[in-house]
Scaffold this motif. Structure first.
Motif, short mmCIF file in Angstrom:
data_model
loop_
_atom_site.label_atom_id
_atom_site.label_comp_id
_atom_site.label_asym_id
_atom_site.label_seq_id
_atom_site.Cartn_x
_atom_site.Cartn_y
_atom_site.Cartn_z
N THR A 33 0.78 -1.03 -0.02
CA THR A 33 -0.06 0.14 -0.13
C THR A 33 0.82 1.18 0.06
O THR A 33 0.52 2.20 -0.67
N TYR A 34 1.89 1.12 0.83
CA TYR A 34 2.90 2.35 1.00
C TYR A 34 3.49 2.70 -0.40
O TYR A 34 3.54 3.54 -0.82
N ALA A 35 4.19 1.52 -1.08
CA ALA A 35 4.58 1.83 -2.52
C ALA A 35 3.75 2.19 -3.32
O ALA A 35 4.16 3.08 -4.22
N GLU A 37 1.04 4.03 -3.08
CA GLU A 37 0.72 5.38 -2.98
C GLU A 37 1.48 6.28 -3.35
O GLU A 37 1.38 7.27 -3.99
N LYS A 38 2.93 5.85 -3.24
CA LYS A 38 4.00 6.63 -3.73
C LYS A 38 3.91 6.65 -5.39
O LYS A 38 4.37 7.76 -6.07
N LYS A 39 3.88 5.51 -5.78
CA LYS A 39 3.82 5.43 -7.30
C LYS A 39 2.62 6.25 -8.07
O LYS A 39 2.82 6.89 -8.97
N LEU A 40 1.34 6.13 -7.30
CA LEU A 40 0.31 6.81 -7.78
C LEU A 40 0.57 8.31 -7.71
O LEU A 40 0.23 9.20 -8.49
N HIS A 41 1.36 8.83 -6.56
CA HIS A 41 1.71 10.16 -6.89
C HIS A 41 2.72 10.64 -7.87
O HIS A 41 2.47 11.79 -8.64
N ILE A 42 3.46 9.72 -8.21
CA ILE A 42 4.31 9.95 -9.53
C ILE A 42 3.35 10.07 -10.80
O ILE A 42 3.76 11.13 -11.65
N MET A 43 2.34 9.53 -10.74
CA MET A 43 1.70 9.59 -11.84
C MET A 43 0.79 10.91 -12.25
O MET A 43 0.25 11.32 -13.52
N MET A 99 -6.67 4.18 -6.24
CA MET A 99 -6.25 3.60 -4.96
C MET A 99 -7.54 2.98 -3.98
O MET A 99 -7.08 1.87 -3.33
N GLU A 100 -8.74 3.55 -4.22
CA GLU A 100 -9.75 2.83 -3.55
C GLU A 100 -10.03 1.36 -3.87
O GLU A 100 -10.10 0.58 -3.01
N ALA A 101 -9.85 1.17 -5.39
CA ALA A 101 -10.07 -0.05 -5.77
C ALA A 101 -8.88 -1.07 -5.13
O ALA A 101 -9.15 -2.16 -4.93
N VAL A 160 -6.49 -5.52 -1.55
CA VAL A 160 -5.62 -5.62 -0.52
C VAL A 160 -6.49 -6.34 0.53
O VAL A 160 -5.94 -7.50 1.29
N GLN A 161 -7.28 -5.63 1.12
CA GLN A 161 -8.34 -6.41 2.11
C GLN A 161 -8.72 -7.66 1.58
O GLN A 161 -8.98 -8.88 2.75
#
Length: 206
Positions: free
Chosen positions: A90-92, A94-100, A186-188, A193-194
């Protein structure tokens, strides 16, 4: 790429790589037009080839750039403090989506490279990807607590399933003509993940 490209301002390098990612993401390698890439980057085709020599080099350098950016985004001390497999993912992510937000075609380009087996670029790309994927798992997942997993569950297979889910999500968005909404992605991802956490972790760790 030659040294002249490396001397360009970071913003200009990003513009060229973004243009390359967009055109290669939208087209098969053979049909991807270097004229389009040059036009989108705001440079001449001659200058593009001066920097990269040929189309194949441009493609492979774009792939290497994407990998460097991905590593840089998640390569911080906190990453190696995380021992929970799903928390790390999840952490990784979120970081990658920020790059996008700066590189909107990064994921589409990455997805096409993953499924490039029948294209001219497949052989050198496959060699690069094989070593890169092995390195990524070895480096970034070295500290995960495997004792949380149900016996017989392979973390790599769980990682693959999440990757396939993400691929399917992107393909659906493309098929329906929707643009990528990073918040929805990210929601998907959190939902997947859950679900996988319940299926692969021992009950006390869910």
């Amino acid at each position: 790429m030659n040294d002249a490209f490396k001397q360009l301002p970071e913003e200009k390098q990003l513009a060229i790589f973004n243009a390359s990612m967009e055109v290669f993401a939208k087209n098969d390698y053979k049909k991807a037009s270097t004229d389009d890439i040059a036009a989108k980057a705001g440079i001449s085709k001659g200058l593009l080839f001066y920097y990269f020599h040929n189309k194949k080099t441009l493609y492979l350098e774009t792939y290497d750039y994407v990998m460097r950016v991905g590593r840089a985004a998640i390569d911080d001390p906190h990453l190696f403090e995380i021992t929970d497999f799903f928390e790390l993912l999840t952490y990784a992510t979120e970081k990658k989506l920020h790059i996008m937000t700066k590189m909107p075609y990064l994921y589409d380009f990455s997805l096409r490279t993953f499924y490039s087996e029948k294209e001219e670029i497949a052989a050198p790309l496959k060699e690069k990807m094989g070593s890169d994927i092995a390195e990524i798992y070895q480096v970034y997942f070295q500290n995960i607590d495997r004792s949380k997993f149900v016996d017989g569950v392979d973390p790599i297979q769980v990682l693959n399933m999440l990757t396939w889910m993400a691929d399917g999500y992107i393909h659906l968005q493309q098929f329906t003509g929707n643009t990528h909404n990073l918040e929805s992605m990210m929601e998907a991802f959190n939902t997947w993940v859950q679900l996988l956490k319940k299926a692969s972790y021992k009950e006390e760790f869910q």
